[in-house]
Design a protein around this motif. Structure first.
Motif, PDB file in Angstrom:
ATOM      1  N   TYR A   1      21.885  -4.793  28.989  1.00  0.00           N
ATOM      2  CA  TYR A   1      20.543  -5.368  29.022  1.00  0.00           C
ATOM      3  C   TYR A   1      20.477  -6.236  30.270  1.00  0.00           C
ATOM      4  O   TYR A   1      21.259  -7.161  30.438  1.00  0.00           O
TER       5      TYR A   1
ATOM      6  N   LEU B   1      20.304 -10.173  29.934  1.00  0.00           N
ATOM      7  CA  LEU B   1      21.196 -10.732  28.921  1.00  0.00           C
ATOM      8  C   LEU B   1      21.505 -12.196  29.184  1.00  0.00           C
ATOM      9  O   LEU B   1      21.631 -12.996  28.254  1.00  0.00           O
TER      10      LEU B   1
ATOM     11  N   PRO C   1      19.850 -12.749  24.424  1.00  0.00           N
ATOM     12  CA  PRO C   1      20.442 -12.276  23.171  1.00  0.00           C
ATOM     13  C   PRO C   1      19.450 -12.275  22.006  1.00  0.00           C
ATOM     14  O   PRO C   1      19.476 -11.383  21.152  1.00  0.00           O
TER      15      PRO C   1
ATOM     16  N   ILE D   1      17.395  -9.101  21.967  1.00  0.00           N
ATOM     17  CA  ILE D   1      18.096  -7.923  21.432  1.00  0.00           C
ATOM     18  C   ILE D   1      18.092  -7.960  19.903  1.00  0.00           C
ATOM     19  O   ILE D   1      17.846  -6.944  19.248  1.00  0.00           O
ATOM     20  N   VAL D   2      18.331  -9.133  19.333  1.00  0.00           N
ATOM     21  CA  VAL D   2      18.306  -9.275  17.871  1.00  0.00           C
ATOM     22  C   VAL D   2      16.907  -8.972  17.338  1.00  0.00           C
ATOM     23  O   VAL D   2      16.755  -8.295  16.309  1.00  0.00           O
TER      24      VAL D   2
ATOM     25  N   TYR E   1      16.359  -5.270  17.258  1.00  0.00           N
ATOM     26  CA  TYR E   1      17.088  -4.741  16.092  1.00  0.00           C
ATOM     27  C   TYR E   1      16.268  -4.935  14.815  1.00  0.00           C
ATOM     28  O   TYR E   1      16.082  -4.006  14.032  1.00  0.00           O
TER      29      TYR E   1
ATOM     30  N   PRO F   1      23.795  -6.038  12.674  1.00  0.00           N
ATOM     31  CA  PRO F   1      23.142  -6.471  13.913  1.00  0.00           C
ATOM     32  C   PRO F   1      24.111  -6.615  15.082  1.00  0.00           C
ATOM     33  O   PRO F   1      23.766  -6.299  16.216  1.00  0.00           O
ATOM     34  N   GLU F   2      25.344  -7.051  14.808  1.00  0.00           N
ATOM     35  CA  GLU F   2      26.299  -7.220  15.907  1.00  0.00           C
ATOM     36  C   GLU F   2      26.675  -5.886  16.544  1.00  0.00           C
ATOM     37  O   GLU F   2      26.931  -5.810  17.743  1.00  0.00           O
TER      38      GLU F   2
ATOM     39  N   CYS G   1      23.695  -5.001  18.748  1.00  0.00           N
ATOM     40  CA  CYS G   1      23.698  -5.875  19.931  1.00  0.00           C
ATOM     41  C   CYS G   1      24.784  -5.466  20.918  1.00  0.00           C
ATOM     42  O   CYS G   1      24.575  -5.524  22.138  1.00  0.00           O
ATOM     43  N   ASP G   2      25.950  -5.050  20.406  1.00  0.00           N
ATOM     44  CA  ASP G   2      27.040  -4.618  21.285  1.00  0.00           C
ATOM     45  C   ASP G   2      26.631  -3.445  22.167  1.00  0.00           C
ATOM     46  O   ASP G   2      27.170  -3.270  23.255  1.00  0.00           O
TER      47      ASP G   2
ATOM     48  N   MET H   1      25.460  -4.968  25.506  1.00  0.00           N
ATOM     49  CA  MET H   1      26.241  -6.049  26.097  1.00  0.00           C
ATOM     50  C   MET H   1      27.029  -5.639  27.337  1.00  0.00           C
ATOM     51  O   MET H   1      27.609  -6.483  28.004  1.00  0.00           O
TER      52      MET H   1
END
Length: 195
Positions: free
Chosen positions: A72, A75, A81, A84-85, A88, A103-104, A107-108, A111
């Motif tokens: 992203y 970022l 961050p 991104i959440v 999601y 969610p992690e 998000c990964d 990243m």
């Protein structure tokens, strides 16, 4: 050039040929990236079991599986961050990502650090295609060198039955869901307010 001459030429170029089936070419020090609009050759290795070589896997049908993920581009921004959440959460609410996904893990995917991860996309493949296409064309995500957005997408997204998606080149922009997808892309756009 006759067919025999063509086959001889391929053999001399390091391509394994069995009858009229081209199996594999061993390439060293050859680089190339094919983006949308390009023409490429996909090398199909005949086996059905996945093999691993240099951090990449080949599966039957010639699909390449990579650990590379998107980055992203914003970022490092204060809201990066969080955006991104929020994306999601909106994808879960729209019913396009499985509600049991973490969610992690999602998000990964943005990243920039290579990881083996899988996200279950329960929406239409056409919608996933358009989401990734628009995030990329708007400059919100980027791919690492040597990977394309479709290889990354195909490596990390599976359908509702946990099968990998394929045939990205035959996808078309959706008519009904395109406005909703544009609004989802706005979530990652730092020039747009985060509601």
């Amino acid at each position: 050039m006759t067919n025999e001459e063509k086959l001889e030429f391929l053999k001399n170029a390091g391509v394994t040929v069995l009858g009229d089936l081209v199996l594999e070419k061993t390439v060293e020090n050859e680089f190339g990236v094919i983006e949308s609009g390009g023409i490429g050759v996909q090398i199909v290795n005949g086996g059905s079991a996945a093999s691993k070589r240099d951090g990449r896997k080949k599966v039957s049908g010639g699909s390449k599986i990579v650990d590379a993920v998107f980055t992203y581009r914003f970022l490092e921004d204060k809201e990066g961050p969080l955006r991104i959440v929020k994306l999601y959460q909106l994808l879960i609410k729209a019913g396009w990502i499985d509600k049991d996904s973490k969610p992690e893990v999602f998000c990964d995917l943005f990243m920039g650090e290579a990881k083996s991860l899988t996200i279950k996309w329960i929406g239409k493949q056409q919608d996933l295609y358009y989401l990734i296409k628009r995030l990329s064309s708007r400059g919100l995500i980027k791919c690492p060198k040597g990977a394309t957005k479709w290889v990354i997408t195909g490596s990390h997204f599976v359908d509702g039955q946990s099968r990998p998606f394929s045939d990205w080149n035959s996808q078309h922009d959706p008519k009904k869901s395109a406005p909703a997808i544009e609004k989802l892309c706005d979530v990652l756009d730092p020039t747009k307010p985060l509601d």
